[in-house]
Scaffold this motif. Structure first.
Motif, PDB file in Angstrom:
ATOM      1  N   THR A  32     -13.647 -22.448 -10.503  1.00  0.00           N
ATOM      2  CA  THR A  32     -13.111 -23.466  -9.600  1.00  0.00           C
ATOM      3  C   THR A  32     -11.749 -22.978  -9.130  1.00  0.00           C
ATOM      4  O   THR A  32     -10.835 -22.813  -9.937  1.00  0.00           O
ATOM      5  CB  THR A  32     -12.970 -24.826 -10.315  1.00  0.00           C
ATOM      6  N   LEU A  33     -11.632 -22.731  -7.837  1.00  0.00           N
ATOM      7  CA  LEU A  33     -10.402 -22.145  -7.311  1.00  0.00           C
ATOM      8  C   LEU A  33      -9.601 -23.091  -6.423  1.00  0.00           C
ATOM      9  O   LEU A  33      -8.491 -22.767  -6.022  1.00  0.00           O
ATOM     10  CB  LEU A  33     -10.739 -20.864  -6.538  1.00  0.00           C
ATOM     11  N   CYS A  34     -10.183 -24.234  -6.095  1.00  0.00           N
ATOM     12  CA  CYS A  34      -9.490 -25.211  -5.248  1.00  0.00           C
ATOM     13  C   CYS A  34      -9.932 -26.607  -5.676  1.00  0.00           C
ATOM     14  O   CYS A  34     -10.836 -26.754  -6.488  1.00  0.00           O
ATOM     15  CB  CYS A  34      -9.801 -24.971  -3.772  1.00  0.00           C
ATOM     16  N   VAL A  35      -9.297 -27.616  -5.138  1.00  0.00           N
ATOM     17  CA  VAL A  35      -9.683 -28.998  -5.436  1.00  0.00           C
ATOM     18  C   VAL A  35     -10.967 -29.310  -4.675  1.00  0.00           C
ATOM     19  O   VAL A  35     -11.057 -29.098  -3.472  1.00  0.00           O
ATOM     20  CB  VAL A  35      -8.569 -29.988  -5.023  1.00  0.00           C
ATOM     21  N   ARG A  36     -11.980 -29.791  -5.405  1.00  0.00           N
ATOM     22  CA  ARG A  36     -13.249 -30.184  -4.790  1.00  0.00           C
ATOM     23  C   ARG A  36     -13.583 -31.596  -5.236  1.00  0.00           C
ATOM     24  O   ARG A  36     -13.433 -31.938  -6.402  1.00  0.00           O
ATOM     25  CB  ARG A  36     -14.373 -29.234  -5.230  1.00  0.00           C
ATOM     26  N   VAL A  54     -10.862 -29.422 -10.383  1.00  0.00           N
ATOM     27  CA  VAL A  54      -9.661 -28.660 -10.043  1.00  0.00           C
ATOM     28  C   VAL A  54      -9.628 -27.365 -10.851  1.00  0.00           C
ATOM     29  O   VAL A  54     -10.281 -27.255 -11.880  1.00  0.00           O
ATOM     30  CB  VAL A  54      -8.385 -29.493 -10.317  1.00  0.00           C
ATOM     31  N   PRO A  55      -8.857 -26.380 -10.381  1.00  0.00           N
ATOM     32  CA  PRO A  55      -8.726 -25.158 -11.172  1.00  0.00           C
ATOM     33  C   PRO A  55      -8.181 -25.485 -12.559  1.00  0.00           C
ATOM     34  O   PRO A  55      -7.392 -26.418 -12.723  1.00  0.00           O
ATOM     35  CB  PRO A  55      -7.713 -24.323 -10.373  1.00  0.00           C
ATOM     36  N   LYS A  65       1.505 -25.049  -9.428  1.00  0.00           N
ATOM     37  CA  LYS A  65       0.669 -24.844  -8.232  1.00  0.00           C
ATOM     38  C   LYS A  65      -0.579 -25.733  -8.285  1.00  0.00           C
ATOM     39  O   LYS A  65      -0.984 -26.310  -7.281  1.00  0.00           O
ATOM     40  CB  LYS A  65       0.266 -23.385  -8.094  1.00  0.00           C
ATOM     41  N   ILE A  66      -1.192 -25.825  -9.438  1.00  0.00           N
ATOM     42  CA  ILE A  66      -2.384 -26.670  -9.587  1.00  0.00           C
ATOM     43  C   ILE A  66      -2.019 -28.130  -9.374  1.00  0.00           C
ATOM     44  O   ILE A  66      -2.703 -28.854  -8.647  1.00  0.00           O
ATOM     45  CB  ILE A  66      -3.034 -26.463 -10.970  1.00  0.00           C
ATOM     46  N   MET A  69      -1.562 -28.876  -5.766  1.00  0.00           N
ATOM     47  CA  MET A  69      -2.857 -29.001  -5.084  1.00  0.00           C
ATOM     48  C   MET A  69      -3.433 -30.406  -5.295  1.00  0.00           C
ATOM     49  O   MET A  69      -3.932 -31.039  -4.360  1.00  0.00           O
ATOM     50  CB  MET A  69      -3.852 -27.947  -5.611  1.00  0.00           C
ATOM     51  N   ASN A  72      -1.341 -33.067  -3.382  1.00  0.00           N
ATOM     52  CA  ASN A  72      -1.632 -33.063  -1.944  1.00  0.00           C
ATOM     53  C   ASN A  72      -2.953 -33.765  -1.651  1.00  0.00           C
ATOM     54  O   ASN A  72      -3.060 -34.525  -0.691  1.00  0.00           O
ATOM     55  CB  ASN A  72      -1.628 -31.644  -1.389  1.00  0.00           C
ATOM     56  N   TRP A  73      -3.959 -33.525  -2.471  1.00  0.00           N
ATOM     57  CA  TRP A  73      -5.246 -34.197  -2.269  1.00  0.00           C
ATOM     58  C   TRP A  73      -5.076 -35.707  -2.444  1.00  0.00           C
ATOM     59  O   TRP A  73      -5.563 -36.498  -1.646  1.00  0.00           O
ATOM     60  CB  TRP A  73      -6.303 -33.663  -3.228  1.00  0.00           C
TER      61      TRP A  73
END
Length: 176
Positions: A32-36, A54-55, A65-66, A69, A72-73
């Protein structure tokens, strides 16, 4: 939670989406490399839930950084009036892993409201992979870091790698 703590597996079990479609990894390499976001309707309450995959927190991707992310979501979701029921922090009791102190989650409060830390909940995973004794030792280490934000009398949820267990963990958030 940390890399390999079962975040994608939890989503797969709860939603019924096959693990390979969610991105369940079977190694300690990040999948998992981005928020899904994954939608789910709770069968008992009829409420719609959005689960974020999430990562994983690891040494290779900075915690800040995580969290940025995720913030922001959530900020975008708040603009659409999506209420935040809670945040699950999954922690594997099968292996000693990074424990992100709950204070790090205050960065989310700046974008999503100061009450966000009170919505954090600790979930212990991988109970089926180690002895009860080893699991309890690992859990105690994690609880020590998290005790300050756990609500009085709140127990750490134990995810048993089943759909029923996942449902029981999210159910308290459906009433908030």
């Amino acid at each position: 939670g940390p890399l390999g703590s079962g975040k994608s597996s939890f989503i797969s079990k709860l939603t019924g989406i096959p693990g390979d479609s969610v991105g369940v990894g079977h190694s300690l390499k990040p999948s998992t490399l981005c928020v899904r976001a994954f939608g789910h309707v709770d069968q008992q309450s009829g409420k719609r839930v959005i689960l974020l995959d999430v990562p994983g927190f690891s040494h290779s991707l900075q915690t800040s950084k995580i969290l940025k992310m995720i913030a922001n979501w959530l900020k975008d979701a708040y603009k659409g009036n999506v209420p935040l029921g809670g945040i699950l922090y999954l922690h594997s009791v099968a292996h000693s892993s990074i424990v992100v102190p709950p204070g790090k989650f205050f960065v989310l409060g700046g974008k999503c409201g100061k009450s966000i830390v009170s919505k954090l909940s600790l979930v212990a995973t991988m109970w089926d992979e180690v002895s009860q004794t080893d699991a309890e030792v690992e859990l105690a280490k994690c609880e020590k870091e998290w005790r300050s934000v756990l609500r009085p009398g709140e127990d750490v949820s134990r995810y048993l790698n089943t759909c029923q267990s996942a449902r029981e963990i999210i159910r308290p958030f459906l009433s908030s």
